[in-house]
Scaffold this active site. Sequence first.
Site, short mmCIF file in Angstrom:
data_model
loop_
_atom_site.label_atom_id
_atom_site.label_comp_id
_atom_site.label_asym_id
_atom_site.label_seq_id
_atom_site.Cartn_x
_atom_site.Cartn_y
_atom_site.Cartn_z
N ARG A 159 31.13 26.89 47.21
CA ARG A 159 31.28 27.65 45.95
C ARG A 159 30.80 26.75 44.81
O ARG A 159 31.18 25.56 44.75
CB ARG A 159 32.76 28.01 45.76
N HIS B 4 23.62 33.96 44.49
CA HIS B 4 23.85 32.97 45.54
C HIS B 4 22.50 32.32 45.91
O HIS B 4 21.48 33.00 45.96
CB HIS B 4 24.37 33.64 46.82
N THR C 297 36.56 49.81 39.77
CA THR C 297 36.79 48.96 38.59
C THR C 297 36.46 47.49 38.87
O THR C 297 36.56 46.65 37.97
CB THR C 297 38.27 49.05 38.15
N GLY C 298 36.09 47.16 40.11
CA GLY C 298 35.82 45.76 40.47
C GLY C 298 34.36 45.39 40.24
O GLY C 298 33.54 46.22 39.82
N ASN D 246 24.19 38.35 44.30
CA ASN D 246 25.17 38.68 45.33
C ASN D 246 25.88 40.00 45.09
O ASN D 246 26.41 40.61 46.01
CB ASN D 246 26.21 37.56 45.45
N CYS E 21 27.78 38.85 51.58
CA CYS E 21 26.65 38.62 50.66
C CYS E 21 25.73 37.49 51.11
O CYS E 21 24.50 37.59 50.98
CB CYS E 21 27.17 38.36 49.25
N1 LIG Z 1 31.52 40.15 45.10
C1 LIG Z 1 30.66 40.03 46.10
O1 LIG Z 1 29.60 39.36 46.02
C2 LIG Z 1 30.93 40.76 47.37
C3 LIG Z 1 29.92 40.89 48.27
C4 LIG Z 1 30.14 41.55 49.45
C5 LIG Z 1 31.39 42.05 49.69
N2 LIG Z 1 32.39 41.92 48.80
C6 LIG Z 1 33.71 42.48 49.13
O2 LIG Z 1 34.00 43.59 48.30
C7 LIG Z 1 35.39 43.64 48.03
C8 LIG Z 1 35.63 43.72 46.52
O3 LIG Z 1 35.01 42.63 45.88
P1 LIG Z 1 34.91 42.57 44.28
O4 LIG Z 1 34.14 41.33 44.02
O5 LIG Z 1 34.44 43.85 43.71
O6 LIG Z 1 36.46 42.35 43.89
P2 LIG Z 1 37.20 42.63 42.48
O7 LIG Z 1 36.25 42.44 41.36
O8 LIG Z 1 38.43 41.80 42.53
O9 LIG Z 1 37.60 44.19 42.53
C9 LIG Z 1 38.51 44.70 43.47
C10 LIG Z 1 38.53 46.21 43.38
O10 LIG Z 1 39.39 46.71 44.41
C11 LIG Z 1 40.40 47.53 43.79
N3 LIG Z 1 41.66 47.42 44.51
C12 LIG Z 1 42.39 46.31 44.75
N4 LIG Z 1 43.52 46.63 45.41
C13 LIG Z 1 43.51 47.97 45.57
C14 LIG Z 1 44.39 48.91 46.15
N5 LIG Z 1 45.55 48.53 46.71
N6 LIG Z 1 44.05 50.22 46.16
C15 LIG Z 1 42.91 50.62 45.58
N7 LIG Z 1 42.02 49.79 45.01
C16 LIG Z 1 42.31 48.47 45.00
C17 LIG Z 1 40.53 47.00 42.39
O11 LIG Z 1 41.13 48.00 41.59
P3 LIG Z 1 42.09 47.65 40.31
O12 LIG Z 1 41.15 47.38 39.16
O13 LIG Z 1 42.85 48.90 40.13
O14 LIG Z 1 42.89 46.46 40.68
C18 LIG Z 1 39.06 46.74 42.06
O15 LIG Z 1 38.42 47.96 41.74
C19 LIG Z 1 36.00 42.42 48.70
O16 LIG Z 1 36.49 42.78 49.97
C20 LIG Z 1 34.84 41.48 48.85
O17 LIG Z 1 34.98 40.60 49.93
C21 LIG Z 1 32.19 41.29 47.63
#
Ligand SMILES: NC(=O)c1ccc[n+]([C@@H]2O[C@H](COP(=O)([O-])OP(=O)(O)OC[C@H]3O[C@@H](n4cnc5c(N)ncnc54)[C@H](OP(=O)(O)O)[C@@H]3O)[C@@H](O)[C@H]2O)c1
Length: 340
Positions: free
Chosen positions: A235, A242, A11-12, A315, A130
């Site tokens: 940021r 990015h 969902t993220g 990114n 990223c």
């Molecule tokens: N965004 C980027 O550019 C990027 C790039 C590389 C790596 N990352 C890494 O990828 C990860 C997620 O990033 P994002 O940008 O997708 O974050 P996000 O939009 O905040 O989404 C977080 C996701 O993790 C889930 N989640 C959170 N806590 C959880 C739990 N206790 N159990 C199961 N699922 C859980 C959330 O589910 P709910 O909806 O249920 O809360 C949601 O699906 C981070 O570690 C980030 O550092 C991100």
Amino acid sequence: MGYRIAVVGATGNVGHEMLEILAEREFPADEVAAVASARSAGREIEFGDERLVVEDLEGFDFAGYDIALFSPGAKVSAVHAPRAAEAGCVVIDNTSQFRMDPEVPLIVPEVNADAIADFAGRNIIANPNCSTMQMVVALKPLHDLARIRRVVVATYQSVSGAGREAMDELFEQTRAVYANEVLDRKKFTKQIAFNVIPHIDVFLEDGSTKEEWKLAVETQKILDPDIDVIATCVRVPVFIGHAEAVCVEFDNPITVEQARQALAAAPGISVIDHRVDEGYVTPVESAGEDAVYVSRIRKDETVEHGLALWIVSDNLRKGAALNAVQIAETLIKFYMRKAA
Ligand SMILES: NC(=O)c1ccc[n+]([C@@H]2O[C@H](COP(=O)([O-])OP(=O)(O)OC[C@H]3O[C@@H](n4cnc5c(N)ncnc54)[C@H](OP(=O)(O)O)[C@@H]3O)[C@@H](O)[C@H]2O)c1
């Protein structure tokens, strides 16, 4: 016979992109499970023409799944990625949790696809940060050509790199500025609307931030431990994409033309560098695209053998989800082929 795939963090921001890319590239999946926290369990989300019901990670059984694409945050991956791996499912993890673990390969397929072979130790493969991802894709052909000694990089990182809530914060603060209302701060340490913040992740003892440290050590793990990297990670109020201003110092001579040709011939890179108005790529144009764009290639006359570049990429795609799916594609091609 296709594969059974779980997307954890579905969902993220990153998870959403993972589902879209799996569908877009027609990944040979028989079944895709969408997994997130209890907060979203039961919700329906799109996967191509289908709708998937989100399952709660706590009770999710990974037995029988071939690959799990993880992006639920480092603390959650720390607990559940090893659980999935022990159940026989290969985890491709997007968080920072396992990247520097010597038993876990850190992979960018255009750069070090062969290192995937080491996944069997822990059954986990890590996706880099990223900002590292797009930089190493562009540095690899230049390193092959003239051997990189040192990199000086300043990043301009979009808010989507900090998750969904960070995107909401930029939107809400921007609206509040126009409405002359008080600005609310949750994810960012300072105002992000109409501002830039030289602080991503926590501060370390030497005064650098963890994001800057990641950019250095991940580049060394993926490309070459002898490359020195000094980074300033910033940021900026951009939703997706990015950018990086990169100065590269080489051991050997290299011309702008040689660099341009090597970059244009390398996988995953699009060189757009016309030295006229609009002759370069900005983050807004990279959103939704797969390529790492390289623009503004020019000589750095301040060192003996130097070049300066401008590198831009989405990114959420190459910086996260696309790279994870490319790793999964390499895995099924070379390491876990199913009988037809
Ligand atoms: N965004 C980027 O550019 C990027 C790039 C590389 C790596 N990352 C890494 O990828 C990860 C997620 O990033 P994002 O940008 O997708 O974050 P996000 O939009 O905040 O989404 C977080 C996701 O993790 C889930 N989640 C959170 N806590 C959880 C739990 N206790 N159990 C199961 N699922 C859980 C959330 O589910 P709910 O909806 O249920 O809360 C949601 O699906 C981070 O570690 C980030 O550092 C991100």
